[in-house]
Design an enzyme around this catalytic site. Structure first.
Site, PDB file in Angstrom:
ATOM      1  N   LYS A 200      17.307 -12.830  32.906  1.00 20.84           N
ATOM      2  CA  LYS A 200      17.572 -11.659  33.745  1.00 20.84           C
ATOM      3  C   LYS A 200      18.329 -10.637  32.928  1.00 20.84           C
ATOM      4  O   LYS A 200      19.201 -10.992  32.119  1.00 20.84           O
ATOM      5  CB  LYS A 200      18.409 -12.035  34.977  1.00 20.84           C
ATOM      6  CG  LYS A 200      18.858 -10.824  35.799  1.00 20.84           C
ATOM      7  CD  LYS A 200      19.826 -11.192  36.906  1.00 20.84           C
ATOM      8  CE  LYS A 200      20.327  -9.927  37.606  1.00 20.84           C
ATOM      9  NZ  LYS A 200      21.250 -10.207  38.713  1.00 20.84           N
ATOM     10  N   GLU A 250      30.870  -4.349  45.578  1.00 20.68           N
ATOM     11  CA  GLU A 250      30.988  -5.679  44.966  1.00 20.68           C
ATOM     12  C   GLU A 250      32.394  -5.974  44.456  1.00 20.68           C
ATOM     13  O   GLU A 250      32.926  -5.261  43.604  1.00 20.68           O
ATOM     14  CB  GLU A 250      29.993  -5.801  43.812  1.00 20.68           C
ATOM     15  CG  GLU A 250      29.971  -7.180  43.175  1.00 20.68           C
ATOM     16  CD  GLU A 250      28.880  -7.310  42.128  1.00 20.68           C
ATOM     17  OE1 GLU A 250      28.859  -8.330  41.430  1.00 20.68           O
ATOM     18  OE2 GLU A 250      28.047  -6.386  42.008  1.00 20.68           O
TER      19      GLU A 250
END
Length: 447
Positions: A200, A250
């Site tokens: 990723k 976040e």
């Protein structure tokens, strides 16, 4: 203001002007006002704003009682040295790090440095219907400069009313990379998934808006906060004319004593225009193999990083929804009881960057980011927050922008997308456009 200045003078004149380094705080009740309006009224070049997600208390700071800046590792060591000598849990150093602290900064990011942590000279803290004004004193140094320090306190201004500064409309936009460069970057990432151990990578874009007149970062942050209530909100102005502002969904971590909270946030969809459309997008996100894999990389790496620091560790095994005003994410909560010798800055070093902003494996993802992105991330996607004696909170500096005055006033917006096998360039471009839409709407634009 006179009461605070008088209290500071009494403490500094009492001395001594030598001895052990320490921080003391002189605090008084204050008139309740809007912290960003108060901050905009101050004349000191350095200004800070922090409002934690879901927290009642808001912190606005101006001036510099103590500054630690430098390379990431060296600055964190210095901050830790300060923390080890603190006696008050009220004292907080506010700041952050570049995403790539060892890479040289482009000119627009130079004022921020690789790492910058500030103990503000004066803080306004508002919680509910009460406000307190505090002056931070670093002894014995400040006792040798009584008049200068008192003058800083006496220079604090109180605004008459909440400012309602209009935000100018942009006159131009430039994307880096553009659509073709983005397609090539996604193609390179997909090839790397097949030919290397890369699983990723989070690739970002920068949308730079230009204006005919300066953009007020305090008014921008105020409107951004109103439009994004379920986020962390911050503003860092190291010098006049440049400010890093953001509304991040976040949390990197929150630490209170040995209690730790963190989270995995990855996988994104917009909100629907109707209840039925919203439910469809929610189910689509939950059932998406691509988004679940992207989320899983983040969750598992945070688990692996925190395990050595923890007496107990609980990681939610199934992702739930984090619902925002205009979007939703897959979310897994993480809690831990830390070992007694764990320090907050050890956690910061270990957790940054998470796969939510870097990738997996970390080193391979960072190498691709350096190759693929035609701009300096600066503090974008780095940790932003505060740290004290036995507590700390850092958000991930995403959904953020760099405000610059200069000859051509500008706002550079940064946002990224997690790229894994199965990612499509067009869909990832659209995801990033949605992520910057909160800023765009504040500016009166459609993203």
């Amino acid at each position: 203001m006179r009461r605070l200045a008088a209290g500071v003078r009494r403490r500094l004149e009492r001395g001594p002007a030598s001895g052990t380094w320490r921080v003391e705080c002189i605090e008084v009740e204050a008139e309740v006002c809007e912290p960003l309006t108060w901050l905009a009224a101050q004349t000191s070049p350095a200004k800070l704003y922090w409002h934690g997600r879901g927290e009642e208390e808001v912190l606005a700071g101006t001036g510099v009682a103590d500054l630690i800046a430098g390379t990431g590792a060296a600055a964190l060591d210095q901050v830790q040295g300060r923390l080890d000598r603190l006696t008050s849990s009220r004292v907080r150093y506010v700041g952050g790090l570049r995403f790539e602290s060892l890479q040289p900064a482009n000119p627009e990011w130079e004022a921020f440095g690789a790492a910058r942590f500030v103990l503000p000279r004066v803080e306004l803290r508002r919680a509910g219907g009460r406000a307190r004004l505090a002056a931070n004193l670093v002894l014995p140094r400040d006792a040798r400069e009584v008049e200068r320090v008192v003058a800083e306190i006496e220079g604090i201004r109180w605004p008459d009313a909440t400012r309602s500064a209009a935000l100018p409309l942009p006159v131009a936009r430039t994307d880096a990379p553009g659509p073709e460069g983005w397609r090539q970057s996604i193609k390179a990432a997909l090839h790397a998934f097949e030919s290397t151990d890369l699983q990723k990578v989070v690739l970002a874009r920068r949308a730079r808006y230009e204006f005919d007149e300066p953009l007020d970062p305090f008014a921008l942050t105020r409107r951004l906060e109103a439009a994004t209530p379920a986020c962390f909100h911050f503003l860092v102005q190291p010098v006049p004319g440049v400010a890093f502002v953001g509304a991040s969904p976040e949390r990197l971590f929150r630490r209170d004593g040995t209690a730790l909270r963190s989270e995995a946030v990855a996988g994104t969809r917009p909100r629907g225009q109707s209840d039925a459309a919203d439910a469809q997008l929610r189910d689509e996100l939950r059932m998406s193999d691509k988004d679940q894999r992207e989320h899983g990389f983040v969750r598992e790496q945070i688990r692996n990083v925190l395990t050595p620091f923890s007496e107990t560790l609980d990681v939610e095994s199934e992702a739930s929804d984090m619902v925002l005003a205009r979007g939703r994410h897959l979310y897994s909560g993480i809690t831990a009881t830390l070992k007694s010798d764990v320090r907050s800055l050890d956690l910061l070093r270990a957790l940054h960057p998470t796969p939510a902003v870097g990738g997996t494996p970390t080193d391979a993802a960072r190498a691709m980011i350096r190759t693929a992105e035609p701009f300096d991330r600066g503090w974008y996607a780095g940790p932003v927050g505060w740290v004290g004696k036995d507590a700390a909170e850092f958000a991930v500096g995403i959904r953020s922008g760099l405000v610059q005055e200069g000859a051509t006033p500008s706002l550079a917006l940064y946002s990224g997308a997690g790229i894994v096998r199965g990612s499509e360039a067009g869909a990832e471009w659209a995801e990033i456009e949605h992520k910057i839409s909160d800023f765009a709407r504040v500016l009166g634009l459609d993203a």
